[in-house]
Design a protein around this motif. Structure first.
Motif, PDB file in Angstrom:
ATOM      1  N   LEU A  33     -49.398  17.409  92.150  1.00  0.00           N
ATOM      2  CA  LEU A  33     -48.899  16.278  92.939  1.00  0.00           C
ATOM      3  C   LEU A  33     -49.122  14.963  92.203  1.00  0.00           C
ATOM      4  O   LEU A  33     -48.256  14.088  92.183  1.00  0.00           O
ATOM      5  CB  LEU A  33     -49.581  16.241  94.315  1.00  0.00           C
ATOM      6  N   SER A  37     -46.272  12.240  90.830  1.00  0.00           N
ATOM      7  CA  SER A  37     -46.270  10.987  91.596  1.00  0.00           C
ATOM      8  C   SER A  37     -45.881   9.771  90.760  1.00  0.00           C
ATOM      9  O   SER A  37     -45.758   8.672  91.309  1.00  0.00           O
ATOM     10  CB  SER A  37     -47.649  10.751  92.219  1.00  0.00           C
ATOM     11  N   PRO A  39     -43.121   7.725  88.563  1.00  0.00           N
ATOM     12  CA  PRO A  39     -41.653   7.702  88.445  1.00  0.00           C
ATOM     13  C   PRO A  39     -41.145   8.260  87.107  1.00  0.00           C
ATOM     14  O   PRO A  39     -40.132   8.967  87.083  1.00  0.00           O
ATOM     15  CB  PRO A  39     -41.311   6.215  88.575  1.00  0.00           C
ATOM     16  N   LEU A  42     -41.754  12.027  87.098  1.00  0.00           N
ATOM     17  CA  LEU A  42     -40.799  12.665  88.013  1.00  0.00           C
ATOM     18  C   LEU A  42     -39.420  12.729  87.362  1.00  0.00           C
ATOM     19  O   LEU A  42     -38.689  13.711  87.507  1.00  0.00           O
ATOM     20  CB  LEU A  42     -40.749  11.874  89.326  1.00  0.00           C
ATOM     21  N   GLY A 106     -41.675  26.808  97.111  1.00  0.00           N
ATOM     22  CA  GLY A 106     -40.840  25.780  97.721  1.00  0.00           C
ATOM     23  C   GLY A 106     -41.226  24.362  97.377  1.00  0.00           C
ATOM     24  O   GLY A 106     -40.461  23.436  97.660  1.00  0.00           O
ATOM     25  N   LEU A 107     -42.394  24.170  96.792  1.00  0.00           N
ATOM     26  CA  LEU A 107     -42.870  22.794  96.571  1.00  0.00           C
ATOM     27  C   LEU A 107     -41.981  22.044  95.587  1.00  0.00           C
ATOM     28  O   LEU A 107     -41.507  20.934  95.883  1.00  0.00           O
ATOM     29  CB  LEU A 107     -44.318  22.810  96.073  1.00  0.00           C
ATOM     30  N   SER A 110     -38.602  21.208  97.003  1.00  0.00           N
ATOM     31  CA  SER A 110     -38.586  20.149  98.013  1.00  0.00           C
ATOM     32  C   SER A 110     -38.803  18.782  97.369  1.00  0.00           C
ATOM     33  O   SER A 110     -38.240  17.783  97.823  1.00  0.00           O
ATOM     34  CB  SER A 110     -39.611  20.420  99.120  1.00  0.00           C
ATOM     35  N   VAL A 111     -39.590  18.734  96.303  1.00  0.00           N
ATOM     36  CA  VAL A 111     -39.778  17.456  95.605  1.00  0.00           C
ATOM     37  C   VAL A 111     -38.485  17.037  94.913  1.00  0.00           C
ATOM     38  O   VAL A 111     -38.074  15.875  94.990  1.00  0.00           O
ATOM     39  CB  VAL A 111     -40.935  17.561  94.585  1.00  0.00           C
ATOM     40  N   ALA A 114     -36.107  15.912  97.500  1.00  0.00           N
ATOM     41  CA  ALA A 114     -36.528  14.612  98.029  1.00  0.00           C
ATOM     42  C   ALA A 114     -36.165  13.488  97.064  1.00  0.00           C
ATOM     43  O   ALA A 114     -35.750  12.405  97.482  1.00  0.00           O
ATOM     44  CB  ALA A 114     -38.035  14.619  98.290  1.00  0.00           C
ATOM     45  N   ALA A 115     -36.316  13.750  95.775  1.00  0.00           N
ATOM     46  CA  ALA A 115     -35.970  12.732  94.774  1.00  0.00           C
ATOM     47  C   ALA A 115     -34.463  12.473  94.785  1.00  0.00           C
ATOM     48  O   ALA A 115     -34.016  11.319  94.718  1.00  0.00           O
ATOM     49  CB  ALA A 115     -36.431  13.182  93.395  1.00  0.00           C
ATOM     50  N   GLN A 118     -33.659  10.476  97.865  1.00  0.00           N
ATOM     51  CA  GLN A 118     -34.063   9.073  97.721  1.00  0.00           C
ATOM     52  C   GLN A 118     -33.055   8.312  96.867  1.00  0.00           C
ATOM     53  O   GLN A 118     -32.712   7.170  97.175  1.00  0.00           O
ATOM     54  CB  GLN A 118     -35.461   9.004  97.101  1.00  0.00           C
ATOM     55  N   ARG A 121     -30.158   7.448  98.990  1.00  0.00           N
ATOM     56  CA  ARG A 121     -30.369   6.338  99.918  1.00  0.00           C
ATOM     57  C   ARG A 121     -30.435   4.994  99.198  1.00  0.00           C
ATOM     58  O   ARG A 121     -29.914   3.995  99.669  1.00  0.00           O
ATOM     59  CB  ARG A 121     -31.686   6.528 100.695  1.00  0.00           C
ATOM     60  N   LEU A 122     -31.137   4.978  98.084  1.00  0.00           N
ATOM     61  CA  LEU A 122     -31.438   3.705  97.418  1.00  0.00           C
ATOM     62  C   LEU A 122     -30.496   3.405  96.274  1.00  0.00           C
ATOM     63  O   LEU A 122     -30.509   2.305  95.732  1.00  0.00           O
ATOM     64  CB  LEU A 122     -32.873   3.733  96.877  1.00  0.00           C
TER      65      LEU A 122
END
Lengths: 131, 131
Positions: A33, A37, A39, A42, A106-107, A110-111, A114-115, A118, A121-122
């Protein structure tokens, strides 16, 4: 003058350099994690996931210095998120998807989702992945 | 001498203190992952998830000092992982499950499952949750 000759032996050009990796059993959720975390880290993970194959560090565009980039790749390797192997003078990076999925089902998916969400959205920002 | 009197008004004992929280739209994946990457903060999140209800800071056992504990709760709040509201002199903490699920579907669940799985492999260690 004779130009420098490329190596002609079959010996690995890495000169035997090997990066250390945690065994699967030693990979810790908290370290994974933490590795995810940042940027830039990721972005590395998303790029490798999108490629679905190993990539040289130079193939993953990061808007940071070479030494910072090297640091981020090392954090990912030491956390068990990626493997790094020498191919000639390049380090090839690959996601340890199988290990992560076995440990944390699944981790990673899901990350990554999620990225992507995001970004949706942004708008693609610092974390955006170009492949 | 007259001993100090407790307040007798019906005003909230918080004295109007309100903790600041990011709006849902301002919650960032990287900050959430960072918040979850610390063993103590992960323990807080697991404890709140297991309770399924808000809990005072004092109800979440952490083997750290009060000030360190306060720091961890603040990091979780500022990342958007938990809400903190005053009830009397206690801060009540609750997971922002709905916000996280809306933004990052499946992420919290996979982290919680991964933490449980890790406990199962390694035995309950620093991250173990007692409820």
């Amino acid at each position: 003058m004779t130009p420098p000759q490329p190596p002609t032996t079959a010996a690995p050009a890495s000169g035997g350099r090997v990066c250390e990796h945690p065994d699967r059993a030693d990979i810790r959720l908290e370290a994974v994690l933490h590795a995810l975390s940042d940027p830039m880290r990721l972005r590395v993970v998303r790029t490798l996931a999108a490629r679905g194959a190993a990539a040289a560090c130079s193939e993953v565009e990061l808007p940071v210095s070479k030494s910072t980039s090297t640091h981020h790749f090392r954090v990912l390797r030491e956390a068990g998120v990626i493997s790094q192997t020498y191919r000639g003078t390049s380090k090839m990076n690959a996601l340890r998807r199988e290990d992560l999925e076995a440990l944390f089902p699944g981790l990673l998916g899901s990350v990554l989702a999620a990225a992507d969400g995001q970004d949706g959205r942004l708008g693609p920002a610092a974390g955006a992945v170009r492949t």
